[in-house]
Design a protein around this motif. Sequence first.
Motif, PDB file in Angstrom:
ATOM      1  N   GLY A 292      83.386  10.169  93.046  1.00 36.05           N
ATOM      2  CA  GLY A 292      82.902   9.054  93.837  1.00 36.05           C
ATOM      3  C   GLY A 292      81.620   9.386  94.575  1.00 36.05           C
ATOM      4  N   GLY A 293      81.468  10.655  94.930  1.00 32.40           N
ATOM      5  CA  GLY A 293      80.301  11.070  95.690  1.00 32.40           C
ATOM      6  C   GLY A 293      79.141  11.556  94.849  1.00 32.40           C
ATOM      7  N   ASN A 294      79.385  11.818  93.587  1.00 33.28           N
ATOM      8  CA  ASN A 294      78.353  12.338  92.697  1.00 33.28           C
ATOM      9  C   ASN A 294      78.240  11.423  91.484  1.00 33.28           C
ATOM     10  OD1 ASN A 294      76.764  13.774  90.892  1.00 33.28           O
ATOM     11  ND2 ASN A 294      77.681  15.746  91.384  1.00 33.28           N
ATOM     12  N   ARG A 295      77.404  10.424  91.591  1.00 35.61           N
ATOM     13  CA  ARG A 295      77.272   9.419  90.527  1.00 35.61           C
ATOM     14  C   ARG A 295      76.862  10.052  89.187  1.00 35.61           C
ATOM     15  NH1 ARG A 295      78.300   4.472  89.337  1.00 35.61           N
ATOM     16  NH2 ARG A 295      76.788   3.184  88.271  1.00 35.61           N
ATOM     17  N   ASP A 296      75.989  11.068  89.240  1.00 40.47           N
ATOM     18  CA  ASP A 296      75.572  11.728  87.995  1.00 40.47           C
ATOM     19  C   ASP A 296      76.765  12.350  87.281  1.00 40.47           C
ATOM     20  OD1 ASP A 296      72.921  11.036  88.252  1.00 40.47           O
ATOM     21  OD2 ASP A 296      72.341  12.927  89.190  1.00 40.47           O
ATOM     22  N   LEU A 297      77.617  13.057  88.016  1.00 41.07           N
ATOM     23  CA  LEU A 297      78.801  13.675  87.420  1.00 41.07           C
ATOM     24  C   LEU A 297      79.720  12.613  86.827  1.00 41.07           C
ATOM     25  CD1 LEU A 297      80.619  16.119  86.872  1.00 41.07           C
ATOM     26  CD2 LEU A 297      81.552  15.817  89.184  1.00 41.07           C
ATOM     27  N   ALA A 298      79.921  11.522  87.550  1.00 41.56           N
ATOM     28  CA  ALA A 298      80.792  10.453  87.071  1.00 41.56           C
ATOM     29  C   ALA A 298      80.246   9.825  85.787  1.00 41.56           C
ATOM     30  CB  ALA A 298      80.954   9.389  88.157  1.00 41.56           C
ATOM     31  N   LEU A 299      78.955   9.525  85.772  1.00 40.44           N
ATOM     32  CA  LEU A 299      78.352   8.906  84.583  1.00 40.44           C
ATOM     33  C   LEU A 299      78.300   9.868  83.404  1.00 40.44           C
ATOM     34  CD1 LEU A 299      75.503   6.822  86.242  1.00 40.44           C
ATOM     35  CD2 LEU A 299      77.656   5.986  85.276  1.00 40.44           C
ATOM     36  N   GLN A 300      78.049  11.141  83.668  1.00 39.29           N
ATOM     37  CA  GLN A 300      78.057  12.134  82.589  1.00 39.29           C
ATOM     38  C   GLN A 300      79.452  12.236  81.971  1.00 39.29           C
ATOM     39  OE1 GLN A 300      76.677  15.750  84.393  1.00 39.29           O
ATOM     40  NE2 GLN A 300      74.541  15.083  84.432  1.00 39.29           N
ATOM     41  N   SER A 301      80.471  12.232  82.817  1.00 36.69           N
ATOM     42  CA  SER A 301      81.847  12.316  82.329  1.00 36.69           C
ATOM     43  C   SER A 301      82.196  11.107  81.471  1.00 36.69           C
ATOM     44  CB  SER A 301      82.820  12.424  83.509  1.00 36.69           C
ATOM     45  OG  SER A 301      82.566  13.591  84.251  1.00 36.69           O
ATOM     46  N   PHE A 302      81.810   9.929  81.931  1.00 37.73           N
ATOM     47  CA  PHE A 302      82.084   8.708  81.176  1.00 37.73           C
ATOM     48  C   PHE A 302      81.299   8.719  79.863  1.00 37.73           C
ATOM     49  CE2 PHE A 302      82.107   4.242  80.083  1.00 37.73           C
ATOM     50  CZ  PHE A 302      83.395   3.875  80.406  1.00 37.73           C
ATOM     51  N   GLY A 303      80.046   9.155  79.921  1.00 32.92           N
ATOM     52  CA  GLY A 303      79.213   9.231  78.723  1.00 32.92           C
ATOM     53  C   GLY A 303      79.781  10.172  77.679  1.00 32.92           C
TER      54      GLY A 303
END
Length: 126
Positions: free
Chosen positions: A83-94
């Motif tokens: 929730g606090g690291n948008r890059d990590l979240a989007l990379q994981s989803f990608g």
Amino acid sequence: RHAVIQPKRVVAEDGAAPRAVDDDADMRIDADGFAAFAAARGAEHPVDVVEAALVFAIHVGGLSGVSRQQVLDLAATLRPDLGGNRDLALQSFGRLLRAGRARRLGSGRFGLGLDDETAKSHALGR
């Protein structure tokens, strides 16, 4: 002529400010149930937690498709760093999309990339 824009329905909760609601995207998923589900699957790595959130929303929550934000919000209940690291979240989803474990359904909606029987077995840990 310009296209007519329809407003979203606004719902006021007791004492809370009204919020816009998209009827198709409104996901009422039990975060505690998700935590137990993810723990049972051994989901700890960000990609695994995001995948568990997608599987949980679709198979346990009974949804046909979810938005990326719904999946990431659910995953963030278990891993606040998502929730606090948008890059990590989007990379994981990608990564899920590239691996074929998630797929686009259209109109900002996503589903499982596996066939229904495989996805169901995977979701239930069989």
